[in-house]
Design a protein around this motif. Structure first.
Motif, mmCIF file in Angstrom:
data_model
loop_
_atom_site.group_PDB
_atom_site.id
_atom_site.type_symbol
_atom_site.label_atom_id
_atom_site.label_comp_id
_atom_site.label_asym_id
_atom_site.label_seq_id
_atom_site.Cartn_x
_atom_site.Cartn_y
_atom_site.Cartn_z
ATOM 1 N N GLY A 275 52.781 79.643 -0.194
ATOM 2 C CA GLY A 275 52.551 78.934 -1.448
ATOM 3 C C GLY A 275 53.419 77.695 -1.600
ATOM 4 N N GLU A 276 54.619 77.705 -1.015
ATOM 5 C CA GLU A 276 55.517 76.550 -1.113
ATOM 6 C C GLU A 276 54.948 75.345 -0.373
ATOM 7 O OE1 GLU A 276 59.599 79.285 -1.326
ATOM 8 O OE2 GLU A 276 59.040 78.251 0.533
ATOM 9 N N ILE A 277 54.276 75.578 0.732
ATOM 10 C CA ILE A 277 53.678 74.474 1.499
ATOM 11 C C ILE A 277 52.353 74.053 0.879
ATOM 12 C CG2 ILE A 277 52.748 73.803 3.745
ATOM 13 C CD1 ILE A 277 55.831 74.038 3.576
ATOM 14 N N ARG A 281 54.461 68.696 -3.101
ATOM 15 C CA ARG A 281 54.111 67.396 -3.679
ATOM 16 C C ARG A 281 54.975 66.297 -3.055
ATOM 17 N NH1 ARG A 281 50.942 67.968 -8.091
ATOM 18 N NH2 ARG A 281 51.425 65.838 -8.759
ATOM 19 N N TRP A 282 54.412 65.082 -3.026
ATOM 20 C CA TRP A 282 55.111 63.963 -2.383
ATOM 21 C C TRP A 282 56.437 63.646 -3.074
ATOM 22 C CZ3 TRP A 282 54.250 62.521 2.275
ATOM 23 C CH2 TRP A 282 52.982 62.603 2.841
ATOM 24 N N GLU A 283 56.496 63.815 -4.386
ATOM 25 C CA GLU A 283 57.744 63.493 -5.089
ATOM 26 C C GLU A 283 58.872 64.453 -4.730
ATOM 27 O OE1 GLU A 283 54.827 65.012 -8.358
ATOM 28 O OE2 GLU A 283 54.721 63.912 -6.459
ATOM 29 N N TRP A 284 58.558 65.579 -4.078
ATOM 30 C CA TRP A 284 59.589 66.524 -3.655
ATOM 31 C C TRP A 284 60.085 66.241 -2.236
ATOM 32 C CZ3 TRP A 284 56.294 71.390 -5.236
ATOM 33 C CH2 TRP A 284 56.086 71.365 -6.626
ATOM 34 N N VAL A 285 59.424 65.319 -1.536
ATOM 35 C CA VAL A 285 59.818 65.005 -0.159
ATOM 36 C C VAL A 285 60.938 63.967 -0.199
ATOM 37 C CG1 VAL A 285 59.063 64.093 2.071
ATOM 38 C CG2 VAL A 285 57.488 65.462 0.667
ATOM 39 N N GLN A 286 62.146 64.439 0.116
ATOM 40 C CA GLN A 286 63.311 63.552 0.160
ATOM 41 C C GLN A 286 63.993 63.787 1.504
ATOM 42 O OE1 GLN A 286 65.740 64.055 -3.374
ATOM 43 N NE2 GLN A 286 63.941 64.310 -4.689
ATOM 44 N N GLU A 287 63.416 63.204 2.524
ATOM 45 C CA GLU A 287 63.872 63.467 3.902
ATOM 46 C C GLU A 287 65.375 63.215 4.033
ATOM 47 O OE1 GLU A 287 61.379 61.201 6.489
ATOM 48 O OE2 GLU A 287 59.566 62.258 5.880
ATOM 49 N N PRO A 293 61.451 72.119 -7.038
ATOM 50 C CA PRO A 293 62.036 72.437 -8.350
ATOM 51 C C PRO A 293 61.899 73.904 -8.719
ATOM 52 C CG PRO A 293 59.936 71.319 -8.628
ATOM 53 C CD PRO A 293 60.246 71.290 -7.148
ATOM 54 N N ASP A 294 60.954 74.604 -8.061
ATOM 55 C CA ASP A 294 60.766 76.020 -8.349
ATOM 56 C C ASP A 294 60.143 76.703 -7.139
ATOM 57 O OD1 ASP A 294 60.864 78.352 -9.787
ATOM 58 O OD2 ASP A 294 58.995 78.004 -10.881
ATOM 59 N N SER A 295 60.439 77.978 -6.992
ATOM 60 C CA SER A 295 59.870 78.799 -5.923
ATOM 61 C C SER A 295 59.969 80.254 -6.364
ATOM 62 C CB SER A 295 60.625 78.588 -4.602
ATOM 63 O OG SER A 295 61.914 79.176 -4.660
ATOM 64 N N LYS A 296 59.709 81.167 -5.467
ATOM 65 C CA LYS A 296 59.808 82.586 -5.810
ATOM 66 C C LYS A 296 61.201 82.952 -6.285
ATOM 67 C CE LYS A 296 59.094 87.189 -3.814
ATOM 68 N NZ LYS A 296 58.706 87.955 -2.600
ATOM 69 N N ILE A 301 65.866 74.345 -1.568
ATOM 70 C CA ILE A 301 65.894 73.230 -0.609
ATOM 71 C C ILE A 301 65.338 73.733 0.714
ATOM 72 C CG2 ILE A 301 67.345 71.614 0.674
ATOM 73 C CD1 ILE A 301 69.347 71.736 -1.616
ATOM 74 N N ILE A 302 64.356 73.015 1.252
ATOM 75 C CA ILE A 302 63.831 73.308 2.592
ATOM 76 C C ILE A 302 64.304 72.191 3.513
ATOM 77 C CG2 ILE A 302 61.756 73.542 4.018
ATOM 78 C CD1 ILE A 302 60.311 74.689 1.631
#
Length: 418
Positions: A275-277, A281-287, A293-296, A301-302
């Motif tokens: 579900g995380e993948i 969203r693009w705004e969460w991609v900060q290479e 902002p939320d998960s299980k 941070i991935i």
């Protein structure tokens, strides 16, 4: 069987069976041995004979199954109450399961055993309590509690509460539910152990909340200490050959569904949850990171390795905002990887592999690369260290090898390696 009480003595049970099957006591015929078995689904499915047959449970005296030649199978319980022999039908095998029949028989025998004893405690309870029925309490609990659950959890728990829990206890008062009720309820889930294991924690939370509201005494949660059903862990780990087959299948499928293949590769390289993948969203991609902002387990941070970064860089139509993997039919909704995963795993000759097994395999490879469980927990986003310890058995060979090397070094130091 128990004598002079509420269960049928063994000799009377034998006479009763012979009488019901047409055998006279004074006919001179030798009595047939009783069919004493452990009553379960296999017994209930036995082919009927030409005569009425009764099976008696070896674990619960008085509990039986009557099989007619026509195929009708009826559960019953036989007992002695106030000097009279009684037989109570519990229902047919089509209507209730063996576990439910056993539970009903046990409850009836317990009721008979208590017959004639003082009922002062029940009278007090009837006078004093104004606690709501569990059916009514469930509405308040849902209104207060469900807003704090994630959508998937809310959907699962809604079924647990309004189907399983209310179906069993809806007409009981909230302060009446006792440990014995929970244990009887557990017996009815013999054929659905997974449902019980998921429902019990929900009921436990409901009881705990009732205590805080003053609807039950403090420390009276009847779910505490109730054992869950033991189930075989559904963990599957890829070996090198299986990874190679999966890679080939993904290359073959890429021309048909490039977006799905890219998402699956990101699962492989990050160990993220499905579900995380899907909802990324693009705004969460900060290479070199994905800042969820939320998960299980809350905000997460991935960490992106080179391979994961290349997958994201290869996506078309990058935008400042929006989903990385939008549905073709509705770009506002994410894709569902489960739609195409069966085709991909079959092409790879891996029919038993789930998408979540990619996450397990990520952890197993990390173990083989001597990465500590603490670091693996950080990579996977586990909120509790205990969650990561389920992978500890995978490191047995590594630990054994380390022990061998350490002992070898000590042996050299004290001169025992010569």
């Amino acid at each position: 069987m128990q004598a002079n009480g509420y269960l049928l003595p063994a000799n009377e049970a034998a006479n009763h069976r012979r009488t019901r099957s047409g055998e006279g006591r004074g006919s001179g015929e030798k009595a047939k041995p009783s069919n004493r078995v452990r009553l379960n689904g296999n017994i209930a499915r036995r082919k009927p004979g030409k005569r009425i047959c009764e099976y008696w449970d070896i674990d619960l005296p008085g509990f039986g199954l009557r099989v007619n030649p026509g195929g009708r199978r009826t559960w019953f319980v036989l007992f002695r109450q106030r000097g009279k022999l009684r037989r109570v039908s519990l229902g047919t095998s089509k209507d209730i399961t063996p576990a439910t029949a056993r539970r009903l028989a046990r409850a009836k025998l317990a009721e008979v055993a208590l017959d004639g004893l003082p009922t002062r405690k029940k009278a007090r309870a009837a006078q004093k309590s104004s606690a709501p029925l569990i059916r009514d309490y469930a509405e308040r609990f849902w209104a207060d509690y469900s807003r704090h659950w994630k959508p998937s959890t809310r959907k699962r728990n809604e079924s647990a509460i309004f189907k399983e829990i209310l179906g069993a206890f809806g007409d009981k008062r909230i302060d009446e539910l006792a440990k014995g009720d929970i244990l009887f309820w557990r017996d009815s889930f013999v054929e659905r152990p997974g449902v019980f294991n998921r429902t019990l924690p929900v009921l436990s939370v409901m009881m705990g909340y009732a205590e805080r509201l003053g609807l039950r005494p403090r420390g009276s949660n009847p779910c505490k200490g109730t054992p869950r059903y033991k189930r075989k862990p559904m963990e599957r780990f890829f070996d090198s050959n299986e990874y190679a087959r999966l890679a080939t299948a993904l290359r073959d499928y890429e021309a048909e569904q490039p977006l799905y293949v890219a998402a699956i590769r990101l699962l492989i390289f990050t160990g993220a949850r499905c579900g995380e993948i899907e909802q990324l969203r693009w705004e969460w991609v900060q290479e070199p990171r994905l800042m969820l902002p939320d998960s299980k387990t809350g905000a997460k941070i991935i960490y992106l390795n080179r391979q994961a970064t290349d997958v994201i860089a290869g996506l078309q139509n990058r935008t400042p905002r929006g989903l990385l993997f939008p549905s073709v039919r509705n770009p506002e909704k994410p894709i569902k990887l489960s739609m195409h995963w069966p085709k991909i795993r079959n092409r790879a000759a891996l029919p038993d592999v789930r998408l979540h097994d990619l996450r397990h395999s990520f952890a197993s490879v990390a173990i083989r690369d001597n990465i500590s469980l603490m670091v693996i927990g950080k990579l996977l986003g586990h909120a509790l260290a205990e969650t990561t310890t389920k992978y500890a058995h995978l490191s047995d060979d590594i630990v054994a090898d380390a022990a061998e090397r350490v002992s070898g070094s000590i042996a050299r130091l004290i001169g025992l390696d010569r």
